[in-house]
Design an enzyme around this catalytic site. Structure first.
Site, PDB file in Angstrom:
ATOM      1  N   CYS A   1      -6.164  -4.042   7.238  1.00 27.69           N
ATOM      2  CA  CYS A   1      -7.205  -3.387   7.232  1.00 27.69           C
ATOM      3  C   CYS A   1      -8.498  -3.573   6.389  1.00 27.69           C
ATOM      4  O   CYS A   1      -9.578  -3.405   6.918  1.00 27.69           O
ATOM      5  CB  CYS A   1      -6.905  -1.716   6.656  1.00 27.69           C
ATOM      6  SG  CYS A   1      -6.742  -1.644   4.967  1.00 27.69           S
TER       7      CYS A   1
ATOM      8  N   CYS B   1       0.985  -1.144   0.210  1.00 30.51           N
ATOM      9  CA  CYS B   1       0.181   0.054  -0.031  1.00 30.51           C
ATOM     10  C   CYS B   1       0.888   1.264   0.058  1.00 30.51           C
ATOM     11  O   CYS B   1       0.646   2.178  -0.713  1.00 30.51           O
ATOM     12  CB  CYS B   1      -0.967  -0.049   1.316  1.00 30.51           C
ATOM     13  SG  CYS B   1      -2.122   1.351   1.421  1.00 30.51           S
TER      14      CYS B   1
END
Lengths: 360, 361
Positions: free
Chosen positions: B198, B101
């Site tokens: 997440c 990410c």
């Protein structure tokens, strides 16, 4: 700071503020029988009558609601109908109602009714589109719906103040209006319902609004709504030509420095809304840059998380996702000046230069 | 400077942005919407992209008096992080999505978009230090060793680092950051830290993988080739894993057994004693360098998990591949993980572990 987002919510007119300030001095509940209650009720009914005159309805046809969303829900769910047909460019408060059948629109954003009979149906078409400013031919659509045996409702939230609304003259069955798009307060709207048409309340409660909408009506907000409507009604023609001038100036100005821009409305359009596609750009980014320049406008419709998604209205008009996500809406209100429009145009020209040139 | 501050809705990024505002930078807050269908509420310490987090980020921006926007990067995140995560597991490897990410989203998609909009840098609440001299930037561990996040930033390049700010680098402790948040009137001062992945708010990675990759029953075999249990899909196991194996045949020596290899082609999970996990060397591919590319052999420290103890090693780079010879055999290293190379506290670069050489073999 320049505010070109009046279609989202217009600033409060001074007349509305004054009317509300006076009303807020009252203590009474308009449903109470005592002197305080009577005083409140008198103000509420004054507001109802004033508002009904502006939209060509009788006062008993005005049902106050919390705003446009509630009024649209009340119309679509509270009017008995076997089918509910709505255009593909409606506000979410109509588009998201379960079970509605969608009427497609053409590339110009305009809708036609199916040829088949529509007995027992309710047809709902937004008068002026909130995103593009496209104005539908409501007199003809209403007549066609009635001819096919259907009832007709229009969401006139964006039309109020920019087009003459003659509810009775057009023989409409129901019409949604709201205060905060015309310089009235947020938190009040109304459904105008033809006398004699049964309307089933959509919440359980008391018998307010002739048993059509329970809950105490906020008298001060109603007074503010009526004051804003009366003010705009007095200057409708002159104000419209003034807004038309701003509208045309924005289109011409943007074409001057961004010739590839596309205008997402063909006449008739609301004079208060200009929707432009900047091919290849990301509207959310242009909005950020304009915001930095102190210009507030809108990209698509706002949603909960603050994410701008491609506008469903432009998609329904056959635009590509990329074009829909590359579109900005500028909208004007009673307070918008020609100077502000010039400053906004200059800012937009700078923004496009930064955006195209990277780190300018 | 015009700074784009990534606001997750957590306390770290909010304090980081606050410090920049105080330093006089022109700060704009941006919350990244990474989930296509965000949950309404944050569940405990997991998840980062719920509507509640977005709200918290917006309120932090309100307190700081800075503009705030939500950027929808769900499509990019799905393509570059989630799809990569699934593909890596499907291939029997163990990816680190946070690192991906940072590499593909925060310091790539967001940074590039920010630069186009006239911003000079992207700021985050990561715990790491940047040392600038002229045009040159070095990435170092945070002074707060327990919270140091330089590992997940190890994939950044010089260009990315040049446009990055980590205002929380010089911090003494997380408690200090929380105290600072409270002092600054940021109501998220006591919000729990986020952990885990997440996009798997349940925390059940194996269940998430089964749901998306499909359950596929196969054997668990020991070093002798004997079947000692069954599994529902080899892809959901990680080399070094001990728990959740549900072995049905007891070990001959009664000692704990660990996953020693994941063979997705045969859908077989191999288990063995801890000694079979002792890695002495690694082969790394897909190299990234925080500064200039190294073409030599050097001594340094290797780290293969966000908070694993750095291990002394000799690195050599040849023909696009990194060889890492560990001073002492190490445990719990799995293909797919990133190995980040340090020289002292300075991050040199990173590589994806393609292969582990086991000491015993």
């Amino acid at each position: 700071m320049i505010y070109l987002d009046s279609a989202a919510s217009a600033p409060l007119r001074p007349q509305a503020r004054a009317a509300m300030r006076a009303a807020w001095e009252l203590a009474g509940n308009p449903n109470s029988a005592h002197a305080h209650g009577r005083a409140a009720r008198a103000l509420l009914e004054d507001a109802r009558e004033a508002l009904s005159a502006v939209v060509g309805a009788s006062s008993g046809e005005i049902v106050f609601t919390s705003g446009g969303t509630e009024a649209n829900n009340l119309a679509l769910r509270g009017i008995a109908a076997e089918r509910r047909l709505v255009s593909a460019v409606e506000h979410p408060s109509i588009a998201n109602i379960p079970g509605v059948e969608v009427l497609r629109v053409g590339g110009d954003g305009r809708v036609g009714l199916p040829g088949a009979p529509l007995a027992g149906a309710l047809v709902s078409v937004q008068w002026a589109n909130s995103e593009t400013g496209v104005v539908q031919d409501i007199p003809e659509l209403a007549a066609a719906a009635h001819g096919a045996g259907a009832l007709f409702h229009t969401d006139a939230v964006q039309a109020l103040g920019h087009l003459p609304l003659d509810f009775a003259g057009l023989g409409l069955d129901a019409m949604t209006i709201t205060a905060h798009k015309i310089g009235g307060p947020v938190g009040i709207g109304a459904l105008v319902v033809r006398r004699g048409l049964e309307l089933c309340p959509q919440a359980f409660g008391g018998e307010q609004e002739n048993r059509r909408r329970p809950g105490t009506v906020p008298v001060a907000l109603a007074a503010g709504f009526a004051a804003a409507a009366q003010t705009l009604n007095q200057e409708l023609a002159s104000e419209n030509s003034r807004l038309r001038g701003l509208h045309d100036r924005v289109v011409a100005g943007v074409r001057g420095f961004a010739p590839q821009v596309e205008v997402n409305c063909s006449e008739p359009c609301s004079p208060a809304i200009v929707n432009l596609t900047f091919p290849g750009a990301r509207a959310a980014d242009l909005l950020l840059l304009l915001d930095r320049e102190g210009v507030s406008c809108s990209a698509g419709t706002a949603c909960t998380a603050g994410i701008s998604r491609p506008s469903p209205v432009l998609l329904a008009m056959g635009r590509s996702e990329a074009d829909a996500a590359a579109s900005l809406r500028f909208s004007f209100g009673w307070q918008t000046t020609a100077d502000e429009v010039e400053l906004a145009l200059a800012a937009l020209e700078r923004v496009l230069r930064v955006y195209r040139g990277g780190r300018a | 400077m015009k700074v784009l501050a990534a606001l997750s809705g957590g306390v770290d990024s909010a304090v980081a942005a606050a410090r920049l505002v105080e330093q006089g930078h022109e700060v704009t807050g941006v919350h990244l919407a990474l989930s296509k269908n965000p949950e309404t509420y944050r569940s405990g310490a997991r998840g980062c992209c719920s509507l509640e987090d977005s709200h918290d980020a917006r309120r932090a921006a309100d307190v700081l008096g800075i503009p705030f926007y939500v950027w929808d990067l769900a499509a990019e995140f799905d393509r570059d992080v989630v799809a990569d995560f699934l593909a890596e597991y499907a291939a029997g490897r163990t990816p680190n999505p946070c690192l991906r990410c940072n590499e593909k989203i925060k310091f790539a998609a967001v940074l590039e978009r920010g630069l186009q909009l006239g911003f000079d840098a992207v700021a985050t609440g990561h715990y790491a230090l940047l040392e600038r001299s002229g045009q040159h930037v070095r990435l170092l561990r945070s002074s707060e060793a327990a919270k140091d996040q330089s590992y997940v930033l190890g994939v950044l390049t010089q260009r990315q680092l040049a446009h990055s700010l980590f205002p929380l680098g010089p911090v003494r402790s997380k408690a200090d950051v929380r105290a600072e948040a409270a002092e600054r009137g940021l109501f998220i001062a006591r919000k729990p830290d986020s952990h885990d992945i997440c996009f798997i708010p349940s925390g059940d990675t194996a269940g998430y993988l089964r749901e998306r990759l499909g359950a596929k029953v196969g054997d668990i075999v020991d070093a002798a080739g004997e079947v000692v249990g069954q599994h529902a899909g080899a892809f959901q196991f990680t080399v070094g894993q001990r728990h959740g194996l549900r072995l049905t045949v007891p070990a001959h020596d009664g000692r704990p057994r660990y996953v020693t290899a994941v063979d997705v082609e045969r859908n077989v999970v191999r288990v063995g004693p801890a000694s079979a996990l002792a890695v002495r060397a690694l082969r790394g591919i897909k190299l990234t360098w925080t500064e200039a590319e190294r073409r030599d052999t050097w001594r340094g420290l290797a780290q293969w998990r966000a908070h694993s103890e750095p291990a002394g090693a000799v690195f050599s780079y040849r023909a696009g591949e990194l060889r890492v010879e560990l001073d002492h055999p190490a445990y719990g290293i799995a293909p797919g993980q990133a190995v980040v190379c340090y020289e002292g506290n300075v991050v040199v670069g990173s590589a994806t572990i393609a292969e582990c050489e086991v000491a015993g073999c």
